[in-house]
Design a protein around this motif. Structure first.
Motif, PDB file in Angstrom:
ATOM      1  N   ARG A  69       0.794  -1.224   0.000  1.00  0.00           N
ATOM      2  CA  ARG A  69       0.000   0.000   0.000  1.00  0.00           C
ATOM      3  C   ARG A  69       0.831   1.280   0.000  1.00  0.00           C
ATOM      4  O   ARG A  69       0.348   2.333  -0.426  1.00  0.00           O
ATOM      5  N   ASN A  70       2.058   1.221   0.472  1.00  0.00           N
ATOM      6  CA  ASN A  70       2.852   2.449   0.589  1.00  0.00           C
ATOM      7  C   ASN A  70       3.788   2.700  -0.591  1.00  0.00           C
ATOM      8  O   ASN A  70       4.494   3.700  -0.611  1.00  0.00           O
ATOM      9  N   THR A 148      -0.821  11.694  -9.032  1.00  0.00           N
ATOM     10  CA  THR A 148      -2.267  11.531  -9.202  1.00  0.00           C
ATOM     11  C   THR A 148      -2.909  11.372  -7.831  1.00  0.00           C
ATOM     12  O   THR A 148      -2.224  11.121  -6.829  1.00  0.00           O
ATOM     13  N   VAL A 149      -4.230  11.488  -7.779  1.00  0.00           N
ATOM     14  CA  VAL A 149      -4.935  11.438  -6.497  1.00  0.00           C
ATOM     15  C   VAL A 149      -4.842  10.041  -5.882  1.00  0.00           C
ATOM     16  O   VAL A 149      -4.790   9.025  -6.585  1.00  0.00           O
ATOM     17  N   ALA A 150      -4.840   9.996  -4.558  1.00  0.00           N
ATOM     18  CA  ALA A 150      -4.668   8.736  -3.835  1.00  0.00           C
ATOM     19  C   ALA A 150      -5.778   7.735  -4.126  1.00  0.00           C
ATOM     20  O   ALA A 150      -5.560   6.520  -4.054  1.00  0.00           O
ATOM     21  N   ALA A 151      -6.974   8.237  -4.476  1.00  0.00           N
ATOM     22  CA  ALA A 151      -8.104   7.339  -4.728  1.00  0.00           C
ATOM     23  C   ALA A 151      -7.802   6.337  -5.840  1.00  0.00           C
ATOM     24  O   ALA A 151      -8.342   5.222  -5.842  1.00  0.00           O
ATOM     25  N   PRO A 156      -8.499  -1.984  -7.415  1.00  0.00           N
ATOM     26  CA  PRO A 156      -7.739  -3.198  -7.732  1.00  0.00           C
ATOM     27  C   PRO A 156      -7.323  -3.257  -9.201  1.00  0.00           C
ATOM     28  O   PRO A 156      -8.085  -2.870 -10.098  1.00  0.00           O
ATOM     29  N   PHE A 157      -6.128  -3.739  -9.438  1.00  0.00           N
ATOM     30  CA  PHE A 157      -5.528  -3.913 -10.767  1.00  0.00           C
ATOM     31  C   PHE A 157      -5.169  -2.570 -11.418  1.00  0.00           C
ATOM     32  O   PHE A 157      -4.083  -2.419 -11.973  1.00  0.00           O
ATOM     33  N   TRP A 158      -6.107  -1.610 -11.363  1.00  0.00           N
ATOM     34  CA  TRP A 158      -5.847  -0.292 -11.926  1.00  0.00           C
ATOM     35  C   TRP A 158      -4.632   0.353 -11.253  1.00  0.00           C
ATOM     36  O   TRP A 158      -3.811   0.986 -11.900  1.00  0.00           O
ATOM     37  N   ARG A 159      -4.527   0.171  -9.953  1.00  0.00           N
ATOM     38  CA  ARG A 159      -3.398   0.727  -9.201  1.00  0.00           C
ATOM     39  C   ARG A 159      -2.064   0.202  -9.739  1.00  0.00           C
ATOM     40  O   ARG A 159      -1.091   0.947  -9.824  1.00  0.00           O
ATOM     41  N   ASP A 169       1.463   8.878  -5.477  1.00  0.00           N
ATOM     42  CA  ASP A 169       0.461   9.632  -4.727  1.00  0.00           C
ATOM     43  C   ASP A 169       0.809  11.121  -4.762  1.00  0.00           C
ATOM     44  O   ASP A 169       1.967  11.504  -4.564  1.00  0.00           O
ATOM     45  N   ALA A 170      -0.209  11.948  -4.991  1.00  0.00           N
ATOM     46  CA  ALA A 170       0.029  13.387  -5.131  1.00  0.00           C
ATOM     47  C   ALA A 170       0.108  14.125  -3.805  1.00  0.00           C
ATOM     48  O   ALA A 170       0.127  15.361  -3.802  1.00  0.00           O
ATOM     49  N   ASN A 171       0.159  13.416  -2.678  1.00  0.00           N
ATOM     50  CA  ASN A 171       0.223  14.156  -1.412  1.00  0.00           C
ATOM     51  C   ASN A 171       1.571  14.857  -1.255  1.00  0.00           C
ATOM     52  O   ASN A 171       2.584  14.445  -1.817  1.00  0.00           O
TER      53      ASN A 171
END
Length: 337
Positions: A69-70, A148-151, A156-159, A169-171
């Motif tokens: 996830r990170n 890009t946005v975290a959402a 799934p798979f798209w990530r 992640d754009a944070n």
């Protein structure tokens, strides 16, 4: 005979380009559909064992997602062939994608160890100019990541597709860490809010109060590179008017606040969400050298922001007579409006 052969090849080429664009536009919904299919209940005894296997695979994949996830916050996981392959060359060809360097194609400008913040404008409906000229092609001859946005990283798979393409992640913490370690980043400054104003014949940028990317550049000493893509806003029509204050706009803004991304109501070719075949040309401005200040004053950030906006407006004024003669002037909006 030769004329007929050339016409056949042209038709085949255009169909291949449309297929490439359709493939890309379908990847996210297909990712969701594949995930749901693996989770679906058995509809017959014959399929029962297959569905059980599918659920086991989903379970393993979700465990992998949790462990992984990170990665979107620590530099991503780009794969070269995922970004450079014949399918994406056809994608670029559909839009006749091109890049013009306002300073000439001088690669020596990017030889230093100074990282870059690539500011991409406008967002458009789905930032297809960014995919054509920044994701599927190296807009500059160095390694960089795309924000890009975290959402996007919970789908799934798209990530995994996005990670392979070099997205992160754009944070703020992620982008600052990349820049501190010498890795350049590209971001679409206007974001989801600007997408709601994307329509043919206009170039409205949500930029007036977007200071965060400039502040990042000052804190890390990264150079700022303005990029404006002509043709981005010509790819889709907004189905209904949505001026600020309208019911539709309020609903879209509410959805954006909950989901992290906006949902413009658009139509393209044949009234479908397929982009129109329009030329897309990205203008890359000369890198703006930024002096590093760990704790910059707000006034200094605002002054640099004004300088950045001025350079972007100069690029637009210089190239719009050639690339957008029938489009209204560039409008810089306040993101609070």
């Amino acid at each position: 005979m030769q004329v007929a052969h050339r016409k056949s090849l042209k038709v085949l080429r255009r169909a291949s380009e449309l297929t490439a664009v359709g493939a890309w536009m379908s990847l996210m919904p297909l990712s969701l559909a594949a995930f749901v299919f693996l989770l679906r209940a058995p509809i017959s005894r014959r399929l029962n064992s297959r569905v059980r296997v599918g659920r086991w695979l989903v379970g393993l994949y979700l465990a992998w997602m949790a462990l992984d996830r990170n990665v979107c916050k620590s530099g991503g996981r780009p794969v070269h062939w995922a970004r450079r392959n014949p399918l994406w060359r056809l994608f670029r060809s559909y839009f006749k994608a091109d890049i013009i360097y306002d300073f000439g194609e001088d690669e020596h400008l990017f030889d230093s160890d100074v990282p870059l913040v690539l500011g991409c404008h406008p967002h458009g409906v789905v930032s297809l100019s960014v995919f054509a000229n920044v994701v599927f092609h190296s807009v500059i001859p160095i390694d960089y990541r795309i924000a890009t946005v975290a959402a996007n990283f919970i789908v799934p798979f798209w990530r995994d597709i996005l990670l392979a393409l070099g997205f992160v992640d754009a944070n703020r913490a992620t982008l600052k860490s990349l820049l501190v370690h010498g890795k350049s980043v590209a971001l679409v400054v206007g974001g989801a809010e600007e997408a709601l104003d994307a329509r043919p014949g206009t170039n409205d940028l949500t930029l007036g109060t977007r200071l965060g990317f400039v502040r990042l550049a000052v804190e890390t000493g990264a150079s700022l590179v303005p990029i404006f893509s002509f043709g981005e806003n010509e790819l889709f029509e907004q189905v209904l008017p949505n001026p600020p204050g309208s019911l539709l706009r309020d609903l879209q803004e509410w959805g954006k606040s909950k989901l992290g991304f906006s949902m413009p109501l658009v139509a393209g070719r044949w009234g479908l969400p397929v982009p129109l075949r329009r030329r897309v040309t990205s203008i890359v401005g000369r890198p703006m050298v930024v002096q590093k200040v760990s704790e910059p004053k707000e006034e200094d950030v605002q002054n640099l922001h004004c300088e950045y906006v001025s350079q972007l407006e100069a690029l637009y004024k210089k190239y719009s007579p050639q690339l957008a003669p029938n489009v209204e002037n560039l409008v810089i909006r306040d993101s609070k409006l």
